[in-house]
Design an enzyme around this catalytic site. Structure first.
Site, PDB file in Angstrom:
ATOM      1  N   ASP A 100      43.324  54.069  88.603  1.00  0.00           N
ATOM      2  CA  ASP A 100      43.632  53.443  87.434  1.00  0.00           C
ATOM      3  C   ASP A 100      42.484  52.207  86.720  1.00  0.00           C
ATOM      4  OD1 ASP A 100      44.993  52.715  84.887  1.00  0.00           O
ATOM      5  OD2 ASP A 100      46.363  51.414  85.671  1.00  0.00           O
ATOM      6  N   ASP A 301      39.266  54.857  79.528  1.00  0.00           N
ATOM      7  CA  ASP A 301      40.342  54.651  80.366  1.00  0.00           C
ATOM      8  C   ASP A 301      40.680  56.091  81.180  1.00  0.00           C
ATOM      9  OD1 ASP A 301      42.957  53.669  81.388  1.00  0.00           O
ATOM     10  OD2 ASP A 301      44.135  54.877  79.961  1.00  0.00           O
TER      11      ASP A 301
END
Ligand SMILES: *[C@@H]1O[C@H](CO)[C@@H](O)[C@H](O)[C@H]1NC(C)=O
Ligand SMILES: *[C@@H]1O[C@H](CO)[C@@H](O)[C@H](O)[C@H]1NC(C)=O
Ligand SMILES: *[C@@H]1O[C@H](CO)[C@@H](O)[C@H](O)[C@H]1NC(C)=O
Ligand SMILES: *[C@@H]1O[C@H](CO)[C@@H](O)[C@H](O)[C@H]1NC(C)=O
Ligand SMILES: *[C@@H]1O[C@H](CO)[C@@H](O)[C@H](O)[C@H]1NC(C)=O
Ligand SMILES: *[C@@H]1O[C@H](CO)[C@@H](O)[C@H](O)[C@H]1NC(C)=O
Ligand SMILES: *[C@@H]1O[C@H](CO)[C@@H](O)[C@H](O)[C@H]1NC(C)=O
Ligand SMILES: *[C@@H]1O[C@H](CO)[C@@H](O)[C@H](O)[C@H]1NC(C)=O
Ligand SMILES: *[C@@H]1O[C@H](CO)[C@@H](O)[C@H](O)[C@H]1NC(C)=O
Length: 434
Positions: A100, A301
């Site tokens: 992440d 992201d």
């Protein structure tokens, strides 16, 4: 002053160790492939993640962070992302954890679990690992946790994140971590002994903050190349750390990371300065995607599926596509979970001829996005011919103003996060050759 010096000394062995490493490789596996008819579901998963990213981005300091919202979102958000195996302890236990780029803490489920979700990997047994040790509250790592979700008691440096119907809680410890073929000692991580209803076995935060995996290992840079969904080669995507993370292609584009003056360093913000649709340069200004008091900016992201643009920017993009695809019938994409759709004439052989989309970044970098990075088939007829395709770029909502370049738009691209150089570099690539 003395305390500060001691802290620095405590940190030194890790820095020295990390400086010695040459580079290592691991693999990412997609948690959910994106498929026809599944866009609404994927958009819903994204929405939780966006709530998390935006809440964190909007937080001036941490007081404003609603950690209840953000942690829940972080847990739920894994569905659109990629897992990476991390082995923890001695002897090592392997966990698939979410890789992440939008968070910092590394955490995994730990025994004794008062409330954990069933996972293929059993929770970590601190008592059976010879390298496990709890971190004291005086550790600088403890201070890197947000104040609002941290406590200090006899258990040690405790974190407690309430979310939705449940919460997750645990304490910070250090362990030996293995990523790919490389092993690292004394890495700070969250040993989570209480968890809610989600199916998460953990997260490896790859963000810019000091608790993240990449910061702690001191790798200096990492790169990944995401295979497109349905890639004939199939399978996993490479992620490379340290000296192995480099772009071979001559056609490398680079743009500096920028800092949001309002928030702690977690996200990989880039400065999106222009967009071209077809032959038209859109009237993007510094304020279109600029930072605002409530967030703003553009992050790259790994865990969001779609790309989200601040409303004004999105409106320009949508208008440009509409006017340049005037010979196609526009369809309201809402019923597919998206926004702008077009009817495809089956006679066209299913080929969607869409105008080119180029994103421009500060420093002159340009990303000529492959069409499958921004248009996706959403409906086929009985013969399997595409009848409707939708733009996989969406507007941000009013209260969530951060723009996000999601992973659909990152596929078949080798992205290098150069932490030391403060640059994002990228080049089109065949990920099975990276
Ligand atoms: C993670 O490890 C498991 C078994 O240890 C293996 O089956 C799986 O393919 C690995 N996944 C990745 C992404 O390396
Ligand atoms: C945080 O979010 C939760 C859930 O939406 C809400 O109940 C709570 O009031 C919020 N807290 C703050 C301080 O905004
Ligand atoms: C967090 O706590 C530390 C010490 O406990 C304090 O110095 C710092 O100002 C706090 N930060 C915020 C944003 O409250
Ligand atoms: C420390 O705090 C956590 C969270 O509030 C709690 O679960 C734990 O039992 C506490 N430990 C001790 C020894 O009081
Ligand atoms: C969690 O996993 C279980 C069993 O694998 C599955 O039935 C359930 O739907 C999953 N829940 C979520 C929220 O993904
Ligand atoms: C982004 O680039 C624009 C144009 O060069 C500049 O005006 C703006 O200040 C930059 N923003 C940031 C946050 O660096
Ligand atoms: C629609 O217009 C585009 C560009 O103007 C052109 O390339 C394309 O062939 C046209 N498609 C059809 C079905 O006429
Ligand atoms: C698309 O449909 C949704 C729900 O039916 C509606 O709220 C929205 O206004 C429509 N959008 C456009 C551009 O017509
Ligand atoms: C990518 O590389 C693999 C392995 O070399 C090759 O089989 C495949 O055809 C390549 N794909 C493309 C689109 O060039």
């Amino acid at each position: 002053m003395l305390a500060l010096i001691l802290l620095l000394l405590l940190l030194l062995p890790q820095i020295t160790l990390a400086g010695d490493l040459h580079g290592f490789r691991a693999t990412l596996s997609r948690i959910h492939q994106l498929s026809l008819g599944k866009h609404a579901e994927a958009v819903r998963r994204d929405s939780h993640r966006i709530a998390f990213l935006s809440a964190a981005a909007a937080a001036a300091g941490e007081a404003a962070t609603n950690s209840s919202v953000s942690f829940k979102a972080q847990l739920e958000s894994r569905a659109g992302g990629y897992n990476m195996n991390v082995s923890i302890g001695t002897p090592p236990v392997t966990f698939p954890v979410l890789a992440d780029t939008g968070s910092n803490l590394i955490w995994a489920q730990c025994a004794p679990c008062t409330k954990c979700f069933p996972q293929p990997a059993r929770p970590l047994q601190p008592g059976s690992s010879s390298t496990f040790s709890k971190l004291p509250c005086s550790s600088s790592f403890c201070e890197f946790l947000p104040n609002s979700s941290r406590a200090c008691n006899a258990t040690g440096c405790v974190y407690y994140y309430p979310y939705g119907s449940g919460y997750t809680a645990g304490y910070l410890a250090t362990e030996t971590l293995e990523v790919g073929e490389s092993s690292f000692s004394d890495v700070a991580f969250g040993c989570s002994t209480e968890n809610g209803m989600d199916n998460s076995s953990g997260i490896a935060g790859l963000g810019r903050g000091p608790l993240s995996l990449v910061s702690q290992l001191g790798v200096g840079r990492f790169s990944y190349c995401l295979r497109s969904d349905g890639d004939a080669g199939g399978g996993d995507s490479p992620i490379l750390f340290g000296s192995l993370a480099k772009l071979a292609d001559a056609n490398v584009q680079s743009t500096p990371f920028v800092k949001n003056p309002e928030s702690r360093p977690t996200f990989y913000y880039v400065n999106l300065t222009g967009i071209t649709v077809g032959a038209t340069d859109l009237p993007v200004t510094a304020s279109t995607f600029g930072f605002t008091q409530s967030g703003g900016g553009t992050v790259v992201d790994s865990g969001s599926t779609y790309t989200y643009l601040a409303k004004d920017g999105y409106a320009m993009v949508k208008q440009a596509f509409l006017s340049q695809m005037a010979n196609l019938t526009a369809v309201n994409g809402t019923r597919f979970g998206l926004n702008l759709g077009v009817n495809i004439d089956a006679g066209a052989g299913g080929d969607v001829l869409v105008p080119r989309l180029v994103l421009r970044f500060a420093g002159g970098a340009e990303y000529d996005v492959p069409s499958k990075g921004y248009f996706a088939p959403v409906e086929v007829d009985s013969q399997g011919r595409v009848t409707v395709a939708c733009l996989t770029v969406l507007p941000t909502t009013d209260n969530l103003p951060v723009s996000i370049i999601g992973n659909l738009m990152q596929m078949d691209l080798h992205l290098l996060y150069d932490l030391d150089g403060g640059m994002l570099s990228f080049a089109p690539a065949n990920c099975s050759e990276v």
